[in-house]
Design an enzyme around this catalytic site. Structure first.
Site, mmCIF file in Angstrom:
data_model
loop_
_atom_site.group_PDB
_atom_site.id
_atom_site.type_symbol
_atom_site.label_atom_id
_atom_site.label_comp_id
_atom_site.label_asym_id
_atom_site.label_seq_id
_atom_site.Cartn_x
_atom_site.Cartn_y
_atom_site.Cartn_z
ATOM 1 C CB CYS A 288 -52.726 -46.561 70.230
ATOM 2 S SG CYS A 288 -54.394 -46.506 70.913
ATOM 3 C CB CYS B 130 -55.619 -43.463 75.413
ATOM 4 S SG CYS B 130 -56.173 -44.133 76.994
ATOM 5 N NE ARG B 131 -50.848 -44.466 72.911
ATOM 6 C CZ ARG B 131 -49.860 -45.315 72.726
ATOM 7 N NH1 ARG B 131 -48.641 -44.864 72.474
ATOM 8 N NH2 ARG B 131 -50.048 -46.614 72.793
ATOM 9 C CB SER B 132 -55.646 -44.845 67.893
ATOM 10 O OG SER B 132 -56.422 -45.714 68.672
ATOM 11 C CG ASP C 24 -50.591 -45.762 76.766
ATOM 12 O OD1 ASP C 24 -51.591 -45.063 77.065
ATOM 13 O OD2 ASP C 24 -50.639 -47.000 76.666
ATOM 14 C CG ASN D 264 -59.425 -47.917 68.701
ATOM 15 O OD1 ASN D 264 -60.451 -48.393 68.245
ATOM 16 N ND2 ASN D 264 -58.997 -46.729 68.313
#
Length: 154
Positions: A10, A15-17, A125, A13
């Site tokens: 993402c 939050c999402r990934s 996001d 690096n």
């Protein structure tokens, strides 16, 4: 034969990934699938940072501690070291294709393309959202992780 390797990417690096990596590791462990997983960013702003506290909280609610992770940027050797590089949204997918060296051997794809009925969709996001947005991300990446494990098991 080496185990399959996946890199989740993402923008920052944090939050999402890291959540996608954690969800995949958990799904692979449940399935008894040996695999290598990591996560990274296309941007440089958060390098060295721990995951967002809200990401850590949602992972911990699901029994996974990601507090030891630190953000890193995608490196040139990632494109040959990993079998699959999975972008969390279309912009990061474009950025990954632009970053990929000519010797790229990894399959670069959008994460949600692996979930039936979700092709082309982004994992939104949650950075400017609240805890509910992070819960939604967890649901999305868990569905994707299960789909990836099913694909890898053949």
């Amino acid at each position: 034969m080496r185990p399959p390797s996946l890199l989740f990417v993402c923008l920052g690096n944090i939050c999402r990934s890291p959540l996608a990596e954690a969800a995949f590791r958990a799904a692979a462990a449940r399935a008894g699938l040996e695999a290598i997983a990591d996560s990274a960013a296309t941007g440089e702003w958060q390098i060295g940072s721990a995951p967002d506290p809200r990401s850590r909280a949602v992972a911990l609610r699901h029994g996974i501690d990601i507090s030891g992770r630190r953000a890193r940027r995608v490196r040139g050797d990632d494109f040959t070291r990993f079998d699959h590089i999975l972008a969390l949204d279309p912009q990061n997918l474009l950025d990954l294709h632009a970053m990929a060296p000519g010797r790229c051997t990894a399959r670069i794809a959008l994460l949600m393309d692996h979930v039936p009925g979700c092709a082309g969709q982004a994992v939104r996001d949650p950075y400017y959202g609240d805890a509910a947005d992070f819960d939604l991300v967890w649901q999305q990446v868990t569905r994707a992780a299960d789909a990836l494990v099913a694909m890898l098991r053949g």
